[in-house]
Write a protein that holds these residues in place. Structure first.
Motif, PDB file in Angstrom:
ATOM      1  N   GLU A  22       0.845  -1.381   0.032  1.00  0.00           N
ATOM      2  CA  GLU A  22       0.004  -0.017  -0.034  1.00  0.00           C
ATOM      3  C   GLU A  22       1.082   1.231  -0.228  1.00  0.00           C
ATOM      4  O   GLU A  22       0.523   2.328  -0.727  1.00  0.00           O
ATOM      5  N   LEU A  23       2.065   1.313   0.737  1.00  0.00           N
ATOM      6  CA  LEU A  23       2.775   2.361   0.653  1.00  0.00           C
ATOM      7  C   LEU A  23       3.696   2.688  -0.647  1.00  0.00           C
ATOM      8  O   LEU A  23       4.037   3.588  -1.026  1.00  0.00           O
ATOM      9  N   HIS A  24       4.033   1.660  -1.334  1.00  0.00           N
ATOM     10  CA  HIS A  24       4.733   1.483  -2.507  1.00  0.00           C
ATOM     11  C   HIS A  24       3.793   0.886  -3.668  1.00  0.00           C
ATOM     12  O   HIS A  24       3.723  -0.296  -3.832  1.00  0.00           O
ATOM     13  N   SER A  25       3.376   1.778  -4.242  1.00  0.00           N
ATOM     14  CA  SER A  25       2.249   1.170  -5.239  1.00  0.00           C
ATOM     15  C   SER A  25       3.296   0.427  -6.476  1.00  0.00           C
ATOM     16  O   SER A  25       2.396  -0.479  -7.305  1.00  0.00           O
ATOM     17  N   GLU A  26       4.434   0.630  -6.662  1.00  0.00           N
ATOM     18  CA  GLU A  26       5.143  -0.137  -7.713  1.00  0.00           C
ATOM     19  C   GLU A  26       5.745  -1.284  -6.969  1.00  0.00           C
ATOM     20  O   GLU A  26       6.764  -1.908  -7.764  1.00  0.00           O
ATOM     21  N   PHE A  27       5.321  -1.790  -6.004  1.00  0.00           N
ATOM     22  CA  PHE A  27       5.925  -2.854  -5.136  1.00  0.00           C
ATOM     23  C   PHE A  27       6.084  -4.061  -5.862  1.00  0.00           C
ATOM     24  O   PHE A  27       4.529  -4.470  -6.515  1.00  0.00           O
ATOM     25  N   LYS A  28       6.696  -4.926  -6.504  1.00  0.00           N
ATOM     26  CA  LYS A  28       6.668  -6.102  -7.217  1.00  0.00           C
ATOM     27  C   LYS A  28       7.632  -7.227  -6.588  1.00  0.00           C
ATOM     28  O   LYS A  28       8.737  -6.706  -6.015  1.00  0.00           O
ATOM     29  N   THR A  29       7.326  -8.570  -6.629  1.00  0.00           N
ATOM     30  CA  THR A  29       8.122  -9.678  -6.238  1.00  0.00           C
ATOM     31  C   THR A  29       9.009  -9.966  -7.440  1.00  0.00           C
ATOM     32  O   THR A  29       8.701  -9.984  -8.475  1.00  0.00           O
ATOM     33  N   THR A  30      10.143 -10.749  -6.844  1.00  0.00           N
ATOM     34  CA  THR A  30      10.732 -11.285  -7.888  1.00  0.00           C
ATOM     35  C   THR A  30      11.049 -12.620  -7.444  1.00  0.00           C
ATOM     36  O   THR A  30      10.834 -13.174  -6.225  1.00  0.00           O
ATOM     37  N   ILE A  31      11.706 -13.516  -8.409  1.00  0.00           N
ATOM     38  CA  ILE A  31      12.001 -14.836  -7.892  1.00  0.00           C
ATOM     39  C   ILE A  31      13.031 -14.912  -6.975  1.00  0.00           C
ATOM     40  O   ILE A  31      12.724 -16.045  -5.977  1.00  0.00           O
ATOM     41  N   CYS A  32      13.897 -14.009  -6.906  1.00  0.00           N
ATOM     42  CA  CYS A  32      15.024 -14.282  -5.747  1.00  0.00           C
ATOM     43  C   CYS A  32      14.186 -13.894  -4.106  1.00  0.00           C
ATOM     44  O   CYS A  32      14.329 -14.606  -3.482  1.00  0.00           O
ATOM     45  N   GLY A  33      13.142 -13.013  -4.353  1.00  0.00           N
ATOM     46  CA  GLY A  33      12.439 -12.702  -3.036  1.00  0.00           C
ATOM     47  C   GLY A  33      11.720 -13.972  -2.756  1.00  0.00           C
ATOM     48  O   GLY A  33      11.622 -14.435  -1.495  1.00  0.00           O
ATOM     49  N   ARG A  34      10.895 -14.674  -3.556  1.00  0.00           N
ATOM     50  CA  ARG A  34      10.181 -15.748  -3.311  1.00  0.00           C
ATOM     51  C   ARG A  34      11.181 -16.939  -2.782  1.00  0.00           C
ATOM     52  O   ARG A  34      10.839 -17.721  -1.830  1.00  0.00           O
ATOM     53  N   CYS A  35      12.226 -17.178  -3.341  1.00  0.00           N
ATOM     54  CA  CYS A  35      13.076 -18.131  -2.915  1.00  0.00           C
ATOM     55  C   CYS A  35      13.885 -17.801  -1.409  1.00  0.00           C
ATOM     56  O   CYS A  35      13.911 -18.709  -0.838  1.00  0.00           O
ATOM     57  N   ILE A  36      13.921 -16.758  -1.194  1.00  0.00           N
ATOM     58  CA  ILE A  36      14.338 -16.356   0.044  1.00  0.00           C
ATOM     59  C   ILE A  36      13.444 -16.643   1.105  1.00  0.00           C
ATOM     60  O   ILE A  36      13.404 -17.199   2.178  1.00  0.00           O
ATOM     61  N   SER A  37      11.979 -16.224   0.694  1.00  0.00           N
ATOM     62  CA  SER A  37      10.964 -16.454   2.063  1.00  0.00           C
ATOM     63  C   SER A  37      10.851 -18.000   1.806  1.00  0.00           C
ATOM     64  O   SER A  37      10.729 -18.403   2.950  1.00  0.00           O
ATOM     65  N   GLY A  38      10.857 -18.811   0.669  1.00  0.00           N
ATOM     66  CA  GLY A  38      10.681 -20.212   1.093  1.00  0.00           C
ATOM     67  C   GLY A  38      12.118 -20.736   1.858  1.00  0.00           C
ATOM     68  O   GLY A  38      11.746 -21.924   2.463  1.00  0.00           O
ATOM     69  N   MET A  39      13.111 -20.281   1.566  1.00  0.00           N
ATOM     70  CA  MET A  39      14.208 -20.828   2.361  1.00  0.00           C
ATOM     71  C   MET A  39      14.078 -20.546   3.869  1.00  0.00           C
ATOM     72  O   MET A  39      14.257 -21.370   4.777  1.00  0.00           O
ATOM     73  N   PHE A  40      13.348 -19.385   4.200  1.00  0.00           N
ATOM     74  CA  PHE A  40      13.307 -18.966   5.785  1.00  0.00           C
ATOM     75  C   PHE A  40      12.149 -19.911   6.181  1.00  0.00           C
ATOM     76  O   PHE A  40      11.994 -20.524   7.241  1.00  0.00           O
ATOM     77  N   VAL A  41      11.059 -20.248   5.392  1.00  0.00           N
ATOM     78  CA  VAL A  41      10.203 -21.356   5.828  1.00  0.00           C
ATOM     79  C   VAL A  41      10.723 -22.585   6.286  1.00  0.00           C
ATOM     80  O   VAL A  41      10.448 -23.377   7.250  1.00  0.00           O
ATOM     81  N   PHE A  42      11.482 -23.198   5.170  1.00  0.00           N
ATOM     82  CA  PHE A  42      12.390 -24.380   5.384  1.00  0.00           C
ATOM     83  C   PHE A  42      13.065 -24.513   6.735  1.00  0.00           C
ATOM     84  O   PHE A  42      13.213 -25.231   7.414  1.00  0.00           O
ATOM     85  N   LEU A  43      14.101 -23.326   6.810  1.00  0.00           N
ATOM     86  CA  LEU A  43      14.810 -23.263   7.702  1.00  0.00           C
ATOM     87  C   LEU A  43      14.226 -23.335   9.277  1.00  0.00           C
ATOM     88  O   LEU A  43      14.604 -23.673  10.219  1.00  0.00           O
ATOM     89  N   THR A  44      13.305 -22.336   9.140  1.00  0.00           N
ATOM     90  CA  THR A  44      12.411 -22.149  10.487  1.00  0.00           C
ATOM     91  C   THR A  44      11.890 -23.908  10.978  1.00  0.00           C
ATOM     92  O   THR A  44      11.721 -23.747  12.186  1.00  0.00           O
ATOM     93  N   TYR A  45      11.435 -24.384   9.804  1.00  0.00           N
ATOM     94  CA  TYR A  45      10.613 -25.612  10.380  1.00  0.00           C
ATOM     95  C   TYR A  45      11.826 -26.616  10.954  1.00  0.00           C
ATOM     96  O   TYR A  45      11.536 -27.215  11.829  1.00  0.00           O
ATOM     97  N   ILE A  46      13.117 -26.596  10.170  1.00  0.00           N
ATOM     98  CA  ILE A  46      14.239 -27.415  10.827  1.00  0.00           C
ATOM     99  C   ILE A  46      14.664 -27.117  12.170  1.00  0.00           C
ATOM    100  O   ILE A  46      14.767 -27.907  13.230  1.00  0.00           O
ATOM    101  N   LEU A  47      14.765 -25.776  12.254  1.00  0.00           N
ATOM    102  CA  LEU A  47      14.832 -25.279  13.757  1.00  0.00           C
ATOM    103  C   LEU A  47      13.850 -25.425  14.665  1.00  0.00           C
ATOM    104  O   LEU A  47      14.283 -25.840  15.994  1.00  0.00           O
ATOM    105  N   GLY A  48      12.467 -25.522  14.173  1.00  0.00           N
ATOM    106  CA  GLY A  48      11.350 -25.802  15.254  1.00  0.00           C
ATOM    107  C   GLY A  48      11.499 -27.329  15.517  1.00  0.00           C
ATOM    108  O   GLY A  48      11.347 -27.712  16.858  1.00  0.00           O
ATOM    109  N   ILE A  49      11.809 -28.286  14.670  1.00  0.00           N
ATOM    110  CA  ILE A  49      12.057 -29.444  15.221  1.00  0.00           C
ATOM    111  C   ILE A  49      13.141 -29.816  16.087  1.00  0.00           C
ATOM    112  O   ILE A  49      13.297 -30.409  17.138  1.00  0.00           O
TER     113      ILE A  49
END
Length: 250
Positions: A81-108
């Motif tokens: 909402e603050l940045h109307s031209e905000f767009k996602t990239t493949i790198c950004g999605r990969c980083i988010s996916g990496m954090f999901v996997f890493l947090t899952y491992i740390l949780g276990i």
């Protein structure tokens, strides 16, 4: 913010209380259960190693919590909402996916730490309940010297350690020491801190999963808008050329 505060609090309780409790446990063993240094030399090395690991855990989760907090802020709808031209990239999605996997491992991993931290609580509770039973007036014990706690059976110290066990009044004196009282309660707090960290990581995992889904939907929406914009531009060009041809013909 809630997950970050809970994570910092849990890790701080586990690391701080666990470090002090380990030192108190070593003092109790040296003074009452294993008076020969060579008998508990390996245990001393293990405790020192665990204390160094605690330093590493505290440092890592301090940085990791800040990174997750920043990642959470930058992937919320408020940013879009603050940045109307905000767009996602493949790198950004990969980083988010990496954090999901890493947090899952740390949780276990922290589930294992939570279970492991309950072991000293159980051992100290057994000793404390034995001392309480000896002091109880309803126990009607004729010879308290027959009641003993042998820490060698837990594998903490070798079987040839001297004395290896405490009986009767000696056991009662151990339970009355400040090291025992402090270590017992610190282990309980450390176990609670590990549980709080597990809850915080589960909270982080839910947030990261939602953020990853948001980034995925946002990328699809931007791709759809780009295609729609191109089609509208082509339609506009065709209409303009048609009008020019019509005007020429007229």
């Amino acid at each position: 913010m809630v997950a970050t505060i809970l994570c910092f609090s849990g890790v701080a309780l586990f690391c701080g209380c666990g470090h002090v409790a380990l030192t108190g446990t070593l003092t109790i063993l040296e003074n009452h259960f294993s008076k020969v240094t060579s008998d508990h030399a390996m245990l001393t090395d293990v405790i020192q190693l665990m204390q160094y690991v605690i330093y590493g855990i505290a440092s890592f989760f301090f940085l990791y919590g800040i990174i997750l907090l920043a990642e959470g802020f930058y992937t919320t709808s408020a940013v879009k909402e603050l940045h109307s031209e905000f767009k996602t990239t493949i790198c950004g999605r990969c980083i988010s996916g990496m954090f999901v996997f890493l947090t899952y491992i740390l949780g276990i991993a922290w589930l294992g730490v939570f279970g492991f931290s309950a072991v000293p609580v159980f051992l100290f509770y057994n000793m404390w309940s034995t001392c309480t039973a000896m002091r109880s007036p309803v126990a009607n014990l004729t010879n308290v010297d027959t009641i003993c706690v042998d820490v060698r059976q837990y594998g903490i110290i070798p079987w040839n350690a001297i004395p290896g066990k405490a009986c009767g009044s000696t056991l009662g004196d151990i339970c009355n020491t400040s090291e025992f009282y402090l270590s017992y309660h610190l282990y309980i707090i450390a176990c609670a801190g590990a549980g709080a960290t597990v809850i915080a990581l589960i909270h982080f995992l839910m947030i990261l999963s939602a953020n990853w889904a948001y980034l995925k939907d946002a990328s699809r929406m931007h791709a759809y808008q780009d295609i729609k914009l191109k089609e509208e531009q082509e339609l506009h060009d065709i209409t303009s050329r048609s009008k020019e041809c019509l005007n020429s013909y007229t």
